[in-house]
Design an enzyme around this catalytic site. Structure first.
Site, mmCIF file in Angstrom:
data_model
loop_
_atom_site.group_PDB
_atom_site.id
_atom_site.type_symbol
_atom_site.label_atom_id
_atom_site.label_comp_id
_atom_site.label_asym_id
_atom_site.label_seq_id
_atom_site.Cartn_x
_atom_site.Cartn_y
_atom_site.Cartn_z
ATOM 1 N N GLU B 95 29.766 -4.030 84.555
ATOM 2 C CA GLU B 95 31.008 -3.262 84.502
ATOM 3 C C GLU B 95 30.914 -2.065 85.443
ATOM 4 O O GLU B 95 31.739 -1.155 85.380
ATOM 5 C CB GLU B 95 31.320 -2.814 83.072
ATOM 6 C CG GLU B 95 30.241 -1.958 82.434
ATOM 7 C CD GLU B 95 30.700 -1.314 81.144
ATOM 8 O OE1 GLU B 95 31.670 -0.547 81.193
ATOM 9 O OE2 GLU B 95 30.086 -1.574 80.109
ATOM 10 N N CYS B 129 30.052 -4.272 78.139
ATOM 11 C CA CYS B 129 28.623 -4.589 78.035
ATOM 12 C C CYS B 129 28.364 -6.067 77.780
ATOM 13 O O CYS B 129 27.212 -6.475 77.601
ATOM 14 C CB CYS B 129 27.997 -3.753 76.928
ATOM 15 S SG CYS B 129 28.208 -1.986 77.182
ATOM 16 N N HIS B 261 22.943 -5.244 70.869
ATOM 17 C CA HIS B 261 23.348 -4.353 71.956
ATOM 18 C C HIS B 261 23.233 -2.926 71.439
ATOM 19 O O HIS B 261 23.675 -2.625 70.333
ATOM 20 C CB HIS B 261 24.787 -4.641 72.376
ATOM 21 C CG HIS B 261 25.353 -3.567 73.248
ATOM 22 N ND1 HIS B 261 24.804 -3.255 74.474
ATOM 23 C CD2 HIS B 261 26.373 -2.694 73.061
ATOM 24 C CE1 HIS B 261 25.478 -2.251 74.999
ATOM 25 N NE2 HIS B 261 26.438 -1.899 74.166
#
Lengths: 499, 499
Positions: B95, B129, B261
């Site tokens: 990103e 993400c 994550h």
């Protein structure tokens, strides 16, 4: 969970994976390229003959990449009658980036809310005009993978192509294509035949993130396109020979149609001539005089020296002219009248080709497609059209669903060049502005079009939809072949999406 | 073409597709979170205890997303000794968008030039993400698809996470992970078990394209993360039950490790507690008193009402504390000491977990991974580690290659908070500037690091590489198991990439 996964698919690839259905969306307004020549003060024919363009679709401030994809996905789902709960993979190929992090795919998940289905893999893929092809390949790979659960995949390609005032502006366009992917498809991706060419080059790119306009090295871009075409054709041909050693070597005669990514139509005609030149160089010496009479002198030429060789281009444009009219021109309907849609361009070409043909003519045909994205990423792949031409066959539904393309193109609203320029100026001045209330006319939009209403102070975008009244759904749908689902067509009331 | 495609793979899925090898890269400089607390004038422990962070890696103006990915791919290829001609698919999840059109993947194709291999599918995938997980899934699907030609795939995740000054700044980080994907892998993706949750939300996004900083609704982001975790765990559990009806229902006890994550480490600890709360609500009523003594009162609570319920959080943090230390904390090494790397974060967690364990301990273990990308896209999936612990097994090589993680973290250069703030200011002021000559120190970079030298007036970026001297390659490599290739390690001279 509804499924068209058969027992024989349990531990391997299902049969005939490919494109089951296709929806094409383009803006309801266009500017005439001949009028644009006058307005821009360029020589007559510069855009219409030099580029091969007649009309250019464009968006007001009412449309962005989210709205284009909301529209095309809504229409695909409504027409095919497949419920959102039956989609297991969805992804979007685009280079119309309005957020560096949040995907367009996530925005499309709003349409799934009523179904309660959130278990939908896939996000956005990006490399210039190639993203749609990447999305399609990913969708097909998913169906062939162990993680396929029997549901459909959808690959969407969408973009708004706009250029700063100047020579490149008439090569703009806008639109979106949605493809339903699964097994038992009327358009089957041929296995083991994809030839790709990927490398690092700055021919066309968008490093100025605050602007909608790209940075372009026009001459380099043509060279990159043609060299990628050469490389992909070489790899594709090598794989075809390895797969079917007894078949004749790959040539223009092995395919019934050649469809290309179309930055502008003239380049597509040159591309077919380029493949003809490739065939010529690959032709056994003893057959050259028979198959390419009068062209023998070009045998000393090399591919890498001839990207801008006018003699080669002219000779092979002439030699391939009949082939161009029969195998490529039918695919240029949308490209000529809408312009370069970027990622959807190649698939607009496929839709044009299908639309201009009868089911009987299409059955059993083999189609080569060349996808090119600057930067660069390119792939040549091929589709084999089913032989099944029954009145309720997937191919019959596919063709029927695209029969109204010309009619929809003709139904668009013509905008004068000054108004077009004003609209471009408005887009330029308000691009990324927040808060912002969109001002463009809603009345001109096609029924069923999603449009931007406002961007709030946190850059959150809100959309509404024009009622679908007046849009008839194609009788029957592709889904009925595999699964019975009730169709839920959106009613007359305006839909609204909240953030 | 070299291939490890076996005859039995000709028409179906190859065996044990997953991650064969992994390379992790993080910046060679960091700022200490305790010193940052003092510098920022916040209460002691706010970053170190409240967020669970100790150090934060960051990049000077010498590194961008292209250089991070060039570095991590170069090192993966050098260490494994696999020639670039043996890669058939490569893609990047990120990103950190510095070009809206040209993919990072296309930039990486420079490394393939010497091999002459340009037939490499895959481009960039984007949704916050989540992009790295999408790249990994796409790579695995490709290997299982009919278009797999026996070559390896590589999935890369890379990002630079930076925030404006304020509360979110200590949650930054930077890095890249490259994963080699193929069959006969030591870390096998379990089939048919991925549970995804995708929906439309504005919790964290990047609509200001001219800035490196995101727009964040912090509270909403936590709620979205936790609700996505609930949904993915539910779907994952449902699929596990359908696949193996005779196995016990999914719970924390069915997995040997849970990796998440990690926006910041404290949220990961809360996430394991959240799964524990899920298990508790799924527990048959007659077993609650035995398995969750003292927690019976929470049976009336609902998942959707408890994202910010301190009582629930506290109770299940306590109840799951031992499980956290055994099943999750070992995965937080990089997350604690580098920070949030965005797309690589989850895979940095996997590398940390592997690095902190012996081959014998890892063999046969089952690992659940939760990937979350705001906007939002989330997937829970699982890996099964091979039982093969021989001295030349792929697992042994995998573990050996990550043994130096702590040593590499310790070898970093500590930068003072004022210098860190200056560097952030420099990045902010020169982000997207063209032409631009990078000014940051080169000496601090790890050997083998690619770095930006200049951006020309056309925004074209040029990179050079620090010599690899002093970096030892792990003896043997994963590739030798399947195919013999000579390793070509980059020498001492500085490499240069031209545009």
């Amino acid at each position: 969970m509804p499924s068209f996964k058969s027992t024989s698919d349990q531990a391997g690839w299902p049969q005939d994976v490919g494109i089951l259905s296709m929806e094409v969306y383009f803006p309801a307004q266009y500017v005439d390229q001949q009028e644009l020549e006058v307005f821009d003060g360029v020589s007559p024919g510069k855009y219409t003959i030099g580029l091969g363009q007649t009309k250019m679709g464009f968006c007001s401030d009412r449309e962005d990449i989210n709205s284009l994809c909301l529209t095309v996905l809504s229409r695909l789902m409504e027409r095919t009658g497949i419920g959102y709960e039956n989609i297991g993979r969805l992804e979007v190929g685009t280079e119309t980036i309005i957020d560096k992090s949040k995907s367009v795919k996530s925005c499309l998940m709003q349409l799934f809310e009523e179904s309660g289905n959130t278990d939908v893999e896939g996000i956005d893929t990006t490399n210039a005009c190639y993203g749609g092809t990447a999305a399609l390949i990913n969708a097909i790979n998913w169906v062939e993978s162990s993680s396929w659960d029997g549901r459909y995949a959808v690959a969407i390609a969408g973009d708004i192509a706009v250029y700063a005032t100047g020579a490149a502006r008439p090569t703009g366009g806008a639109g979106a294509v949605a493809m339903l992917v699964g097994p038992h498809a009327p358009l089957v991706m041929e296995r083991g035949l994809r030839g790709s060419h990927m490398c690092h080059v700055y021919d066309f790119y968008k490093p100025d993130l605050s602007s909608e306009y790209p940075t372009v090295d026009g001459k380099l871009s043509i060279q990159c396109y043609l060299s990628a075409l050469d490389a992909c054709y070489r790899t594709f041909s090598r794989k075809a020979a390895a797969k079917e050693p007894s078949s004749p070597p790959m040539s223009l005669h092995q395919m019934d149609a050649f469809i290309f990514h179309s930055p502008y139509c003239k380049l597509v005609q040159k591309s077919l001539a380029r493949l003809c030149f490739n065939d010529f160089l690959n032709c056994p010496a003893d057959q050259v005089a028979i198959r390419y009479p009068g062209l023998e002198a070009f045998r000393e030429k090399k591919l890498e020296d001839t990207y801008f060789d006018r003699d080669v281009e002219k000779a092979f444009m002439a030699h391939s002219q009949d082939l161009f009219f029969s195998k490529t021109k039918p695919s240029l309907l949308i490209a000529t009248q809408v312009g370069n849609m970027y990622t959807p361009s190649l698939f607009g070409g496929l839709a044009s080709f299908i639309s201009g043909n009868s089911v009987e003519n299409l059955a059993g045909k083999r189609v080569a497609l060349f996808s090119y994205g600057s930067g660069l990423a390119a792939t040549m792949f091929s589709l084999r059209i089913t032989q099944d031409v029954g009145p309720d066959s997937p191919l019959t539904h596919f063709v029927a669903s695209l029969q109204d393309l010309q009619q929809r193109l003709d139904a668009r609203y013509k905008v004068s060049p000054p108004e077009f320029a004003e609209t471009m100026k408005l887009r330029q001045d308000t691009h990324h502005k927040a808060p912002y209330n969109a001002v463009g006319s809603i009345d001109r939009l096609f029924p069923g079009t999603w449009y931007l209403t406002k961007v709030d102070e946190m850059h959150r975008r809100q959309y509404e939809r024009r009622p679908l009244v007046g849009v008839s759904n194609v009788a029957g749908n592709v889904a009925t072949v595999h699964m019975k689902e009730t169709s839920s067509v959106t009613g007359e009331s305006t839909q609204q999406l909240h953030v």
